[in-house]
Design a protein around this motif. Structure first.
Motif, PDB file in Angstrom:
ATOM      1  N   SER A   1      10.493   2.340   3.746  1.00  0.00           N
ATOM      2  CA  SER A   1      11.425   2.077   2.645  1.00  0.00           C
ATOM      3  C   SER A   1      10.659   1.795   1.361  1.00  0.00           C
ATOM      4  CB  SER A   1      12.325   0.886   2.993  1.00  0.00           C
ATOM      5  OG  SER A   1      13.153   1.174   4.091  1.00  0.00           O
ATOM      6  N   PHE A   2       9.557   1.069   1.482  1.00  0.00           N
ATOM      7  CA  PHE A   2       8.733   0.800   0.301  1.00  0.00           C
ATOM      8  C   PHE A   2       8.034   2.074  -0.177  1.00  0.00           C
ATOM      9  CE2 PHE A   2       9.525  -3.517   1.443  1.00  0.00           C
ATOM     10  CZ  PHE A   2       9.361  -4.234   0.279  1.00  0.00           C
ATOM     11  N   PHE A   3       7.717   2.953   0.748  1.00  0.00           N
ATOM     12  CA  PHE A   3       7.225   4.274   0.340  1.00  0.00           C
ATOM     13  C   PHE A   3       8.279   4.959  -0.529  1.00  0.00           C
ATOM     14  CE2 PHE A   3       6.536   8.764   0.666  1.00  0.00           C
ATOM     15  CZ  PHE A   3       5.165   8.936   0.765  1.00  0.00           C
ATOM     16  N   GLY A   4       9.537   4.887  -0.099  1.00  0.00           N
ATOM     17  CA  GLY A   4      10.613   5.495  -0.873  1.00  0.00           C
ATOM     18  C   GLY A   4      10.815   4.836  -2.227  1.00  0.00           C
ATOM     19  N   ILE A   5      10.647   3.507  -2.279  1.00  0.00           N
ATOM     20  CA  ILE A   5      10.786   2.822  -3.568  1.00  0.00           C
ATOM     21  C   ILE A   5       9.727   3.315  -4.551  1.00  0.00           C
ATOM     22  CG2 ILE A   5      10.618   0.586  -4.729  1.00  0.00           C
ATOM     23  CD1 ILE A   5      11.786  -0.667  -2.186  1.00  0.00           C
ATOM     24  N   GLY A   6       8.508   3.468  -4.067  1.00  0.00           N
ATOM     25  CA  GLY A   6       7.465   4.018  -4.932  1.00  0.00           C
ATOM     26  C   GLY A   6       7.755   5.444  -5.341  1.00  0.00           C
ATOM     27  N   ALA A   7       8.265   6.235  -4.382  1.00  0.00           N
ATOM     28  CA  ALA A   7       8.544   7.635  -4.681  1.00  0.00           C
ATOM     29  C   ALA A   7       9.685   7.802  -5.683  1.00  0.00           C
ATOM     30  CB  ALA A   7       8.881   8.379  -3.381  1.00  0.00           C
TER      31      ALA A   7
ATOM     32  N   GLY B   1       0.806  -1.217   0.000  1.00  0.00           N
ATOM     33  CA  GLY B   1       0.000   0.000   0.000  1.00  0.00           C
ATOM     34  C   GLY B   1       0.835   1.261   0.000  1.00  0.00           C
ATOM     35  N   VAL B   2       1.869   1.317   0.852  1.00  0.00           N
ATOM     36  CA  VAL B   2       2.666   2.552   0.912  1.00  0.00           C
ATOM     37  C   VAL B   2       3.531   2.721  -0.328  1.00  0.00           C
ATOM     38  CG1 VAL B   2       2.687   2.639   3.434  1.00  0.00           C
ATOM     39  CG2 VAL B   2       4.508   1.441   2.248  1.00  0.00           C
ATOM     40  N   PHE B   3       3.862   1.621  -1.012  1.00  0.00           N
ATOM     41  CA  PHE B   3       4.554   1.754  -2.298  1.00  0.00           C
ATOM     42  C   PHE B   3       3.686   2.527  -3.283  1.00  0.00           C
ATOM     43  CE2 PHE B   3       4.949   0.160  -6.650  1.00  0.00           C
ATOM     44  CZ  PHE B   3       6.281   0.428  -6.916  1.00  0.00           C
ATOM     45  N   THR B   4       2.413   2.212  -3.318  1.00  0.00           N
ATOM     46  CA  THR B   4       1.487   2.899  -4.223  1.00  0.00           C
ATOM     47  C   THR B   4       1.326   4.363  -3.832  1.00  0.00           C
ATOM     48  OG1 THR B   4       0.331   0.796  -4.505  1.00  0.00           O
ATOM     49  CG2 THR B   4      -0.818   2.776  -5.222  1.00  0.00           C
ATOM     50  N   ILE B   5       1.291   4.646  -2.517  1.00  0.00           N
ATOM     51  CA  ILE B   5       1.204   6.040  -2.074  1.00  0.00           C
ATOM     52  C   ILE B   5       2.448   6.810  -2.493  1.00  0.00           C
ATOM     53  CG2 ILE B   5       0.926   7.543  -0.072  1.00  0.00           C
ATOM     54  CD1 ILE B   5      -0.224   5.113   1.405  1.00  0.00           C
ATOM     55  N   GLY B   6       3.606   6.152  -2.356  1.00  0.00           N
ATOM     56  CA  GLY B   6       4.856   6.804  -2.729  1.00  0.00           C
ATOM     57  C   GLY B   6       4.906   7.229  -4.189  1.00  0.00           C
ATOM     58  N   LEU B   7       4.274   6.437  -5.055  1.00  0.00           N
ATOM     59  CA  LEU B   7       4.227   6.814  -6.475  1.00  0.00           C
ATOM     60  C   LEU B   7       3.595   8.190  -6.655  1.00  0.00           C
ATOM     61  CD1 LEU B   7       3.127   3.573  -8.364  1.00  0.00           C
ATOM     62  CD2 LEU B   7       5.256   4.814  -8.694  1.00  0.00           C
TER      63      LEU B   7
ATOM     64  N   LEU C   1      17.214  11.375  -5.229  1.00  0.00           N
ATOM     65  CA  LEU C   1      16.830  11.808  -3.881  1.00  0.00           C
ATOM     66  C   LEU C   1      16.074  10.695  -3.175  1.00  0.00           C
ATOM     67  CD1 LEU C   1      16.421  14.037  -1.687  1.00  0.00           C
ATOM     68  CD2 LEU C   1      14.289  14.610  -2.876  1.00  0.00           C
ATOM     69  N   TRP C   2      15.105  10.096  -3.862  1.00  0.00           N
ATOM     70  CA  TRP C   2      14.304   9.054  -3.233  1.00  0.00           C
ATOM     71  C   TRP C   2      15.045   7.730  -3.149  1.00  0.00           C
ATOM     72  CZ3 TRP C   2      10.191   9.599  -0.315  1.00  0.00           C
ATOM     73  CH2 TRP C   2       9.535  10.831  -0.366  1.00  0.00           C
ATOM     74  N   THR C   3      16.026   7.533  -4.013  1.00  0.00           N
ATOM     75  CA  THR C   3      16.900   6.369  -3.850  1.00  0.00           C
ATOM     76  C   THR C   3      17.686   6.487  -2.559  1.00  0.00           C
ATOM     77  OG1 THR C   3      17.118   6.123  -6.256  1.00  0.00           O
ATOM     78  CG2 THR C   3      18.792   5.059  -4.894  1.00  0.00           C
ATOM     79  N   GLY C   4      18.201   7.686  -2.281  1.00  0.00           N
ATOM     80  CA  GLY C   4      18.915   7.909  -1.026  1.00  0.00           C
ATOM     81  C   GLY C   4      17.999   7.760   0.176  1.00  0.00           C
ATOM     82  N   ILE C   5      16.775   8.291   0.074  1.00  0.00           N
ATOM     83  CA  ILE C   5      15.808   8.159   1.173  1.00  0.00           C
ATOM     84  C   ILE C   5      15.516   6.685   1.462  1.00  0.00           C
ATOM     85  CG2 ILE C   5      13.388   8.543   1.801  1.00  0.00           C
ATOM     86  CD1 ILE C   5      13.583  11.277   0.431  1.00  0.00           C
TER      87      ILE C   5
ATOM     88  N   ALA D   1      17.400   4.055   0.649  1.00  0.00           N
ATOM     89  CA  ALA D   1      18.609   3.402   1.164  1.00  0.00           C
ATOM     90  C   ALA D   1      18.821   3.732   2.638  1.00  0.00           C
ATOM     91  CB  ALA D   1      19.824   3.838   0.343  1.00  0.00           C
ATOM     92  N   GLY D   2      18.554   4.979   3.023  1.00  0.00           N
ATOM     93  CA  GLY D   2      18.707   5.362   4.423  1.00  0.00           C
ATOM     94  C   GLY D   2      17.746   4.603   5.318  1.00  0.00           C
ATOM     95  N   ARG D   3      16.505   4.467   4.882  1.00  0.00           N
ATOM     96  CA  ARG D   3      15.520   3.752   5.695  1.00  0.00           C
ATOM     97  C   ARG D   3      15.855   2.272   5.791  1.00  0.00           C
ATOM     98  NH1 ARG D   3      10.222   6.955   3.225  1.00  0.00           N
ATOM     99  NH2 ARG D   3      10.503   8.852   4.479  1.00  0.00           N
ATOM    100  N   MET D   4      16.333   1.666   4.709  1.00  0.00           N
ATOM    101  CA  MET D   4      16.721   0.262   4.755  1.00  0.00           C
ATOM    102  C   MET D   4      17.943   0.059   5.643  1.00  0.00           C
ATOM    103  SD  MET D   4      16.174  -1.088   0.856  1.00  0.00           S
ATOM    104  CE  MET D   4      14.521  -1.390   0.208  1.00  0.00           C
ATOM    105  N   PHE D   5      18.903   0.956   5.546  1.00  0.00           N
ATOM    106  CA  PHE D   5      20.131   0.827   6.329  1.00  0.00           C
ATOM    107  C   PHE D   5      19.818   0.899   7.824  1.00  0.00           C
ATOM    108  CE2 PHE D   5      23.745   2.804   8.544  1.00  0.00           C
ATOM    109  CZ  PHE D   5      24.730   1.876   8.278  1.00  0.00           C
ATOM    110  N   PHE D   6      18.962   1.820   8.210  1.00  0.00           N
ATOM    111  CA  PHE D   6      18.663   1.991   9.627  1.00  0.00           C
ATOM    112  C   PHE D   6      17.592   1.028  10.127  1.00  0.00           C
ATOM    113  CE2 PHE D   6      20.611   6.094   8.578  1.00  0.00           C
ATOM    114  CZ  PHE D   6      21.573   6.145   9.585  1.00  0.00           C
TER     115      PHE D   6
END
Length: 481
Positions: A217-223, A98-104, A342-346, A348-353
């Motif tokens: 992180s999935f929000f960021g992938i969509g974004a 769901g949040v992947f779709t929102i991120g789009l 920008l969203w790739t970095g976002i 990656a940051g969420r996955m790393f932490f």
């Protein structure tokens, strides 16, 4: 004869004769009692077995005897393959979808902003209204989510969100007049708001900050995916409105997926009320004596932090494309790809932490990440070569990424379980005020001041500094059983 009969009855009522032998009536009564007990035990066993079974796509999976009392496993059928999945993992999967779709949709408006402005021949002030439209519906939906989720249930709340999201996307896909585009964004905002508040409250009940990082992180992938798609459309001269067939299709898929995945979902606070022991009730009553000021303080600070976080993220994301084109001289397709960085970095940051051995402290850790974000934005401001923008933008996203899930975890951990849904909904709703006002006020200011879009980096630095200072006002976490 009468005395003999009376004596026989008295002997039959005894549990056993002195000689150790039982009468015929006793044997019949004992057999009947055993049969009744067996029947009762069978009924009781069947009832417990029925209650302990969980069905997803008509596959019953019973709890294991040695499993934890609150750990359940669900059966999921994909074609002819049956998969047994832990309950939390299955619900996390549905939430991530769901949040992947929102991120789009979160970055699509900013990435399409130059195309929308050109298509309708609008000024900066007027085109900035698209942010207010989208997040207006988002804000109202977040505020209503907690009430509606308790009223109609999580599953139907998600189906309603999917219908609204898909319906708004379908309207914009036909490139109607600009006022109808605004209405379409409002409808999508309602769907996105219900999705984010509802799914975030589901993950918040896990009380695990790493799960929250995975979710966003999935929000960021969509974004990060949306600017790549829109950039490809711009390079191929494909009309901007055709992009909205993607969120429409995903909305339809989500309706079907959530209908199956959340068939048996029950809000944990409601599920646990049936199993409260006397001690648990006493503990709950004891916790209620804590002052409201102590309970409300983390939520209040979280509301301020989330407003700043959303304002930073959405102002930078929605205006970065225009900034790169007009100030840095990037191409129409390159600017969209750099927004994806920008969203790739976002992401990656969420996955790393979210890694098991990585932990960010509430005050020191998050303040330090925001200071590093300021440094990356300052480097973007000072950079002259367009080639360096790729790395600088990705670095800024990496330090910005953990900010939002960290704030939501801070709030959800510090409130009682029965208040998590309402606290998360209110916090996200407050963040949407910053998400709407940040890009909108910046767009109005850009149209009236001489430097124009050149002020984007210093505005982000000021907002990040304010957020870093606000983190130091968070109270320490209370210890609860």
């Amino acid at each position: 004869m009468t005395q003999i009969a009376t004596s026989q009855i008295e002997l039959d009522e005894l549990p056993a004769l002195e000689r150790g032998r039982r009468s015929l009536e006793q044997i019949k009564n004992i057999d009947s009692t055993k049969a009744n007990l067996a029947t009762d035990n069978e009924i009781f066993t069947e009832t417990r077995s029925t209650r302990s079974r969980i069905f997803v796509d008509a596959i019953p999976i019973e709890e294991s005897a040695d499993s934890e009392p609150h750990t359940r496993r669900l059966g999921l059928r994909i074609g002819s393959i049956s998969v047994e999945v832990e309950e939390k993992v299955l619900y996390l999967l549905g939430s991530c979808m769901g949040v992947f779709t929102i991120g789009l949709n979160d970055t699509a408006t900013g990435a399409n902003l130059p195309s929308i402005q050109k298509h309708y021949n609008l000024s900066y002030e007027v085109v900035s209204l698209v942010f207010l439209a989208g997040f207006g519906g988002y804000l109202v939906a977040c505020m209503l989510n907690s009430v509606l989720q308790n009223a109609i249930g999580t599953r139907w709340m998600l189906l309603t969100a999917g219908l609204l999201y898909a319906g708004g996307s379908l309207l914009i896909a036909f490139a109607p007049p600009f006022p109808l585009v605004m209405i379409g964004l409002i409808i999508m905002g309602f769907g996105g708001g219900f999705y984010e508040a509802c799914l975030t409250s589901i993950v918040a009940h896990f009380e695990n900050s790493r799960f929250m990082n995975i979710l966003y992180s999935f929000f960021g992938i969509g974004a990060l995916s949306a600017p790549f798609i829109i950039g490809g459309f711009a390079k191929a001269a494909i009309p901007w409105n055709l992009y909205y067939w993607f969120p429409f299709s995903l909305g339809v898929i989500l309706i079907a997926a959530h209908f199956m995945l959340f068939k048996q979902y029950v809000i944990p606070a409601e599920a646990e009320t049936e199993h409260h022991t006397l001690r648990a009730r006493f503990t709950q009553l004891t916790q209620m004596r804590i002052t409201w000021q102590v309970k409300l303080l983390p939520t209040t600070i979280g509301m301020v932090l989330i407003m700043l976080s959303f304002a930073i993220t959405l102002t930078l994301s929605n205006w970065l494309t225009s900034y790169l084109i007009e100030v840095k001289g990037a191409g129409v397709d390159i600017s969209r790809y750099q927004l994806s960085m920008l969203w790739t970095g976002i992401t990656a940051g969420r996955m790393f932490f979210s890694l098991p051995y990585i932990r960010v402290r509430d005050r020191v850790g998050n303040a330090l990440l925001l200071v590093l974000l300021c440094g990356a934005i300052a480097a973007l401001w000072a950079a002259k070569a367009n080639a360096s923008n790729w790395a600088v933008i990705a670095t800024a996203g990496f330090f910005l990424g953990p900010n939002t899930p960290a704030i939501l975890s801070i709030v959800s951990i510090r409130v009682p379980p029965r208040l998590k849904g309402a606290a998360v909904s209110i916090t996200i709703g407050s963040g949407l005020i910053g998400a709407a006002l940040g890009p909108l006020l910046f767009g109005v200011a850009v149209g009236k001041i001489v430097p124009g879009l050149e002020v984007l980096p210093p505005v982000i630095i000021v907002l990040s500094t304010l957020s870093a200072l606000t983190f130091w006002t968070i109270p320490p976490r209370e210890k609860r059983d």
